[in-house]
Design a protein around this motif. Sequence first.
Motif, PDB file in Angstrom:
ATOM      1  N   HIS A  84      31.404  61.942  44.002  1.00 47.32           N
ATOM      2  CA  HIS A  84      30.363  61.496  43.080  1.00 47.32           C
ATOM      3  C   HIS A  84      30.365  59.969  43.053  1.00 47.32           C
ATOM      4  O   HIS A  84      31.424  59.349  43.069  1.00 47.32           O
ATOM      5  CB  HIS A  84      30.668  62.044  41.676  1.00 47.32           C
ATOM      6  CG  HIS A  84      29.600  61.795  40.673  1.00 47.32           C
ATOM      7  ND1 HIS A  84      28.419  62.487  40.649  1.00 47.32           N
ATOM      8  CD2 HIS A  84      29.543  60.923  39.640  1.00 47.32           C
ATOM      9  CE1 HIS A  84      27.679  62.054  39.643  1.00 47.32           C
ATOM     10  NE2 HIS A  84      28.341  61.108  39.025  1.00 47.32           N
TER      11      HIS A  84
ATOM     12  N   GLU B 163      27.932  56.736  41.136  1.00 48.95           N
ATOM     13  CA  GLU B 163      26.773  56.406  40.319  1.00 48.95           C
ATOM     14  C   GLU B 163      26.901  55.017  39.713  1.00 48.95           C
ATOM     15  O   GLU B 163      28.014  54.520  39.515  1.00 48.95           O
ATOM     16  CB  GLU B 163      26.583  57.429  39.196  1.00 48.95           C
ATOM     17  CG  GLU B 163      27.713  57.442  38.174  1.00 48.95           C
ATOM     18  CD  GLU B 163      27.530  58.487  37.085  1.00 48.95           C
ATOM     19  OE1 GLU B 163      26.379  58.791  36.725  1.00 48.95           O
ATOM     20  OE2 GLU B 163      28.548  58.996  36.600  1.00 48.95           O
TER      21      GLU B 163
ATOM     22  N   SER C 218      31.683  71.099  42.548  1.00 47.26           N
ATOM     23  CA  SER C 218      30.823  69.917  42.705  1.00 47.26           C
ATOM     24  C   SER C 218      31.488  68.689  42.090  1.00 47.26           C
ATOM     25  O   SER C 218      32.410  68.788  41.273  1.00 47.26           O
ATOM     26  CB  SER C 218      29.476  70.160  42.027  1.00 47.26           C
ATOM     27  OG  SER C 218      29.627  70.141  40.622  1.00 47.26           O
TER      28      SER C 218
ATOM     29  N   LYS D  16      30.098  66.769  39.942  1.00 46.97           N
ATOM     30  CA  LYS D  16      29.813  66.766  38.505  1.00 46.97           C
ATOM     31  C   LYS D  16      30.805  67.634  37.734  1.00 46.97           C
ATOM     32  O   LYS D  16      31.199  67.297  36.626  1.00 46.97           O
ATOM     33  CB  LYS D  16      28.378  67.225  38.249  1.00 46.97           C
ATOM     34  CG  LYS D  16      27.369  66.183  38.661  1.00 46.97           C
ATOM     35  CD  LYS D  16      25.969  66.554  38.264  1.00 46.97           C
ATOM     36  CE  LYS D  16      25.029  65.432  38.693  1.00 46.97           C
ATOM     37  NZ  LYS D  16      23.702  65.602  38.167  1.00 46.97           N
TER      38      LYS D  16
ATOM     39  N   LEU E 202      34.022  65.642  37.505  1.00 47.24           N
ATOM     40  CA  LEU E 202      33.886  64.602  36.491  1.00 47.24           C
ATOM     41  C   LEU E 202      33.985  65.215  35.092  1.00 47.24           C
ATOM     42  O   LEU E 202      34.634  64.653  34.202  1.00 47.24           O
ATOM     43  CB  LEU E 202      32.566  63.858  36.661  1.00 47.24           C
ATOM     44  CG  LEU E 202      32.337  62.660  35.757  1.00 47.24           C
ATOM     45  CD1 LEU E 202      33.432  61.613  35.914  1.00 47.24           C
ATOM     46  CD2 LEU E 202      30.969  62.040  36.038  1.00 47.24           C
TER      47      LEU E 202
END
Length: 141
Positions: free
Chosen positions: A78, A80, A120, A122, A125
């Motif tokens: 991930h 961002e 995943s 997400k 996280l």
Amino acid sequence: MLVRLLYASRSANPASSEVTEAILAQSRSHNPAMGITGILCYGGGIFLQALEGGRDQVSDLYGHIQKDPRHKDVVLLHYEEITERRFGGWTMGQVNVAKVNASILLKYSEKAELDPYAVSGKVSLALLEDLMATAAICGRT
């Protein structure tokens, strides 16, 4: 600009706790000067790490991790841009999943074990955020 990067890797020497301690010591030594914060979750020879900081600094550090012989099978989970840090309280906090209530791991995966390769980014996280909320993260600022 702040970013968050989450990756998984396998320990090149999963039987050695010295590898994990060396990674944590190096992170705590070098990260403050680079403005990087984050957490390292480990267990069963697997690392799950969140890094937060400036885009260039986080990218450079991730490049070094990919080449680090202590890590293998490094996978970006991930990435961002962020407006604020979630893991800013630690130069490198740590979570040994062997000391975590199995129900937290089971909440996010098929088995009560750390396997960021099977979920995943997400979800990984979310696991780290849950560990933070339940005070499972320890370490120095």
